[in-house]
Scaffold this motif. Structure first.
Motif, PDB file in Angstrom:
ATOM      1  N   SER A 182     -32.512 -94.383 -74.474  1.00  0.00           N
ATOM      2  CA  SER A 182     -33.667 -95.283 -74.548  1.00  0.00           C
ATOM      3  C   SER A 182     -34.719 -94.853 -73.543  1.00  0.00           C
ATOM      4  CB  SER A 182     -33.249 -96.741 -74.299  1.00  0.00           C
ATOM      5  OG  SER A 182     -32.832 -96.928 -72.960  1.00  0.00           O
ATOM      6  N   VAL A 183     -35.945 -95.232 -73.835  1.00  0.00           N
ATOM      7  CA  VAL A 183     -37.102 -94.899 -73.006  1.00  0.00           C
ATOM      8  C   VAL A 183     -37.638 -96.195 -72.422  1.00  0.00           C
ATOM      9  CG1 VAL A 183     -39.420 -93.912 -73.033  1.00  0.00           C
ATOM     10  CG2 VAL A 183     -37.613 -92.898 -74.446  1.00  0.00           C
ATOM     11  N   HIS A 184     -37.915 -96.195 -71.124  1.00  0.00           N
ATOM     12  CA  HIS A 184     -38.389 -97.431 -70.505  1.00  0.00           C
ATOM     13  C   HIS A 184     -39.795 -97.773 -71.008  1.00  0.00           C
ATOM     14  CE1 HIS A 184     -34.892 -96.809 -68.206  1.00  0.00           C
ATOM     15  NE2 HIS A 184     -35.406 -96.443 -67.047  1.00  0.00           N
ATOM     16  N   PRO A 185     -40.140 -99.053 -71.097  1.00  0.00           N
ATOM     17  CA  PRO A 185     -41.473 -99.457 -71.539  1.00  0.00           C
ATOM     18  C   PRO A 185     -42.562 -98.733 -70.742  1.00  0.00           C
ATOM     19  CG  PRO A 185     -40.039-101.372 -71.362  1.00  0.00           C
ATOM     20  CD  PRO A 185     -39.262-100.215 -70.808  1.00  0.00           C
ATOM     21  N   GLY A 186     -43.612 -98.294 -71.474  1.00  0.00           N
ATOM     22  CA  GLY A 186     -44.705 -97.568 -70.838  1.00  0.00           C
ATOM     23  C   GLY A 186     -44.559 -96.062 -70.885  1.00  0.00           C
ATOM     24  N   ASN A 187     -43.399 -95.566 -71.385  1.00  0.00           N
ATOM     25  CA  ASN A 187     -43.162 -94.131 -71.515  1.00  0.00           C
ATOM     26  C   ASN A 187     -42.895 -93.801 -72.988  1.00  0.00           C
ATOM     27  OD1 ASN A 187     -42.803 -93.112 -68.511  1.00  0.00           O
ATOM     28  ND2 ASN A 187     -41.667 -95.050 -68.678  1.00  0.00           N
ATOM     29  N   SER A 188     -43.030 -92.528 -73.330  1.00  0.00           N
ATOM     30  CA  SER A 188     -42.770 -92.083 -74.696  1.00  0.00           C
ATOM     31  C   SER A 188     -41.710 -90.989 -74.675  1.00  0.00           C
ATOM     32  CB  SER A 188     -44.054 -91.528 -75.320  1.00  0.00           C
ATOM     33  OG  SER A 188     -44.389 -90.287 -74.717  1.00  0.00           O
ATOM     34  N   PRO A 189     -41.079 -90.705 -75.822  1.00  0.00           N
ATOM     35  CA  PRO A 189     -40.126 -89.584 -75.857  1.00  0.00           C
ATOM     36  C   PRO A 189     -40.747 -88.266 -75.406  1.00  0.00           C
ATOM     37  CG  PRO A 189     -39.867 -90.970 -77.800  1.00  0.00           C
ATOM     38  CD  PRO A 189     -41.080 -91.482 -77.083  1.00  0.00           C
ATOM     39  N   ASP A 190     -42.017 -88.041 -75.738  1.00  0.00           N
ATOM     40  CA  ASP A 190     -42.681 -86.806 -75.287  1.00  0.00           C
ATOM     41  C   ASP A 190     -42.822 -86.784 -73.765  1.00  0.00           C
ATOM     42  OD1 ASP A 190     -42.880 -85.893 -77.868  1.00  0.00           O
ATOM     43  OD2 ASP A 190     -44.967 -86.543 -78.142  1.00  0.00           O
ATOM     44  N   ASP A 191     -43.100 -87.938 -73.163  1.00  0.00           N
ATOM     45  CA  ASP A 191     -43.172 -88.013 -71.695  1.00  0.00           C
ATOM     46  C   ASP A 191     -41.846 -87.578 -71.085  1.00  0.00           C
ATOM     47  OD1 ASP A 191     -45.719 -89.117 -71.878  1.00  0.00           O
ATOM     48  OD2 ASP A 191     -44.975 -91.196 -71.752  1.00  0.00           O
ATOM     49  N   ILE A 192     -40.754 -88.058 -71.654  1.00  0.00           N
ATOM     50  CA  ILE A 192     -39.433 -87.747 -71.104  1.00  0.00           C
ATOM     51  C   ILE A 192     -39.133 -86.263 -71.250  1.00  0.00           C
ATOM     52  CG2 ILE A 192     -36.987 -88.307 -71.214  1.00  0.00           C
ATOM     53  CD1 ILE A 192     -38.968 -90.611 -70.365  1.00  0.00           C
ATOM     54  N   ARG A 193     -39.434 -85.685 -72.403  1.00  0.00           N
ATOM     55  CA  ARG A 193     -39.181 -84.255 -72.610  1.00  0.00           C
ATOM     56  C   ARG A 193     -39.973 -83.431 -71.593  1.00  0.00           C
ATOM     57  NH1 ARG A 193     -35.031 -81.944 -75.094  1.00  0.00           N
ATOM     58  NH2 ARG A 193     -35.278 -83.222 -76.965  1.00  0.00           N
ATOM     59  N   ALA A 194     -41.213 -83.800 -71.346  1.00  0.00           N
ATOM     60  CA  ALA A 194     -42.047 -83.032 -70.422  1.00  0.00           C
ATOM     61  C   ALA A 194     -41.577 -83.152 -68.975  1.00  0.00           C
ATOM     62  CB  ALA A 194     -43.496 -83.495 -70.539  1.00  0.00           C
ATOM     63  N   ALA A 195     -40.939 -84.265 -68.635  1.00  0.00           N
ATOM     64  CA  ALA A 195     -40.545 -84.516 -67.242  1.00  0.00           C
ATOM     65  C   ALA A 195     -39.098 -84.137 -66.963  1.00  0.00           C
ATOM     66  CB  ALA A 195     -40.755 -85.995 -66.912  1.00  0.00           C
ATOM     67  N   THR A 196     -38.392 -83.589 -67.958  1.00  0.00           N
ATOM     68  CA  THR A 196     -36.966 -83.270 -67.804  1.00  0.00           C
ATOM     69  C   THR A 196     -36.768 -81.766 -67.870  1.00  0.00           C
ATOM     70  OG1 THR A 196     -36.453 -85.348 -68.939  1.00  0.00           O
ATOM     71  CG2 THR A 196     -34.648 -83.779 -68.659  1.00  0.00           C
ATOM     72  N   GLY A 197     -36.137 -81.199 -66.840  1.00  0.00           N
ATOM     73  CA  GLY A 197     -35.958 -79.757 -66.776  1.00  0.00           C
ATOM     74  C   GLY A 197     -34.822 -79.233 -67.618  1.00  0.00           C
ATOM     75  N   PHE A 198     -33.874 -80.091 -68.005  1.00  0.00           N
ATOM     76  CA  PHE A 198     -32.740 -79.624 -68.809  1.00  0.00           C
ATOM     77  C   PHE A 198     -32.903 -80.071 -70.263  1.00  0.00           C
ATOM     78  CE2 PHE A 198     -31.134 -83.555 -66.649  1.00  0.00           C
ATOM     79  CZ  PHE A 198     -30.959 -84.370 -67.761  1.00  0.00           C
ATOM     80  N   ASP A 199     -32.189 -79.383 -71.152  1.00  0.00           N
ATOM     81  CA  ASP A 199     -32.207 -79.750 -72.562  1.00  0.00           C
ATOM     82  C   ASP A 199     -31.219 -80.909 -72.794  1.00  0.00           C
ATOM     83  OD1 ASP A 199     -32.915 -79.656 -75.216  1.00  0.00           O
ATOM     84  OD2 ASP A 199     -31.406 -78.145 -75.729  1.00  0.00           O
ATOM     85  N   TYR A 200     -31.455 -81.687 -73.807  1.00  0.00           N
ATOM     86  CA  TYR A 200     -30.591 -82.831 -74.099  1.00  0.00           C
ATOM     87  C   TYR A 200     -30.730 -83.198 -75.571  1.00  0.00           C
ATOM     88  CZ  TYR A 200     -35.126 -85.135 -73.429  1.00  0.00           C
ATOM     89  OH  TYR A 200     -36.460 -85.475 -73.522  1.00  0.00           O
ATOM     90  N   ASP A 201     -29.782 -84.002 -76.052  1.00  0.00           N
ATOM     91  CA  ASP A 201     -29.850 -84.519 -77.413  1.00  0.00           C
ATOM     92  C   ASP A 201     -30.603 -85.856 -77.409  1.00  0.00           C
ATOM     93  OD1 ASP A 201     -28.302 -82.362 -78.354  1.00  0.00           O
ATOM     94  OD2 ASP A 201     -26.441 -83.407 -77.815  1.00  0.00           O
ATOM     95  N   VAL A 202     -30.971 -86.288 -78.592  1.00  0.00           N
ATOM     96  CA  VAL A 202     -31.679 -87.567 -78.737  1.00  0.00           C
ATOM     97  C   VAL A 202     -30.876 -88.456 -79.689  1.00  0.00           C
ATOM     98  CG1 VAL A 202     -33.806 -88.704 -79.485  1.00  0.00           C
ATOM     99  CG2 VAL A 202     -33.919 -86.483 -78.333  1.00  0.00           C
TER     100      VAL A 202
END
Length: 244
Positions: A182-202
């Motif tokens: 889940s993504v906290h209110p005020g953020n988007s999945p694209d925000d999370i991808r850009a701010a995360t250095g490792f790869d992950y599943d969704v």
């Protein structure tokens, strides 16, 4: 909907992950995890035991770390929390430093039994208020505690989830990688991808982190706030509006 702040969102989200635990232990300098543990105890009607290092009114231990390790080895702790100077996509955490060990460019606080507790405690929640690719890295510079073990190595513990100021990931121990839940209110999945250095599943059902409802906020700002104020008065005042 009642207004809430980011710390109250994290406390409520952590407490949901702690539902059903018998005994939660919390280390030092951890006001948000400690508040989540106390909230869980309230929601359980007192069935969940909470032990907070440094808070004599909320632990039966008299000798701190030694008893924490003993309880973990005996299988008497269900949940614990770790942070890390670096956390990678395999659930490894670095509490030593950045650079080539032992000549690290940056030194962190040290491992202090983290590897042992990571093996022994089933539900370890990794926690970072910030969410930055310099912290959430492809591979940690030094492994203080390994997220997974080779086949045939006995362990009952390991990463259960990673929660940051932006999102919640669950850890898939079979795949040895995180899944964005889940993504906290005020953020988007694209925000999370850009701010995360490792790869992950969704997760197929990826959604928004559920905010605390009014009843939960009442507990956080009431009973939980008064209890946590005894150990973390500045946090209780500034984040929960509660005076010691």
């Amino acid at each position: 909907m009642t207004a809430y702040n980011s710390h109250e969102l994290l406390i409520a989200a952590m407490a949901r992950m702690l539902t059903g635990t018998r005994h939660i232990a919390v280390g030092v300098s951890s006001p948000i995890p400690a508040s989540a543990a106390l909230l869980t105890r309230h929601l359980s009607g007192g069935a969940t035991r909470v032990s907070i290092l440094g808070d004599p009114s909320n632990t039966f231990w008299s000798d701190g770390g030694k008893e924490l390790f003993d309880c973990a080895a005996q299988g008497r702790i269900d949940a614990f929390f770790f942070s890390g100077g670096q956390i990678d996509g395999a659930g490894n955490i670095n509490l030593v430093g950045i650079g080539n060990y032992p000549r690290a460019k940056v030194r962190f606080g040290g491992s202090y039994g983290s590897a042992f507790l990571y093996y022994m405690i089933p539900r370890v929640i990794l926690f970072r208020p910030d969410h930055d690719p310099r912290v959430l890295v492809p591979k940690v510079d030094f492994i203080s505690a390994a997220g997974t073990s080779p086949p045939g190595v006995w362990r009952r513990g390991g990463p259960y989830a990673l929660i940051t100021g932006k999102a919640l990931f669950h850890f898939d121990s079979n795949k040895g990688r995180f899944m964005l839940q889940s993504v906290h209110p005020g953020n988007s999945p694209d925000d999370i991808r850009a701010a995360t250095g490792f790869d992950y599943d969704v997760a197929p059902d990826l959604g928004e982190t559920t905010p605390p409802d009014s009843a939960t906020l009442g507990l956080i700002r009431g009973s939980v706030g008064r209890e946590i104020a005894a150990t973390y008065p500045a946090f209780a005042r500034d984040s929960l509006g509660v005076s010691a």
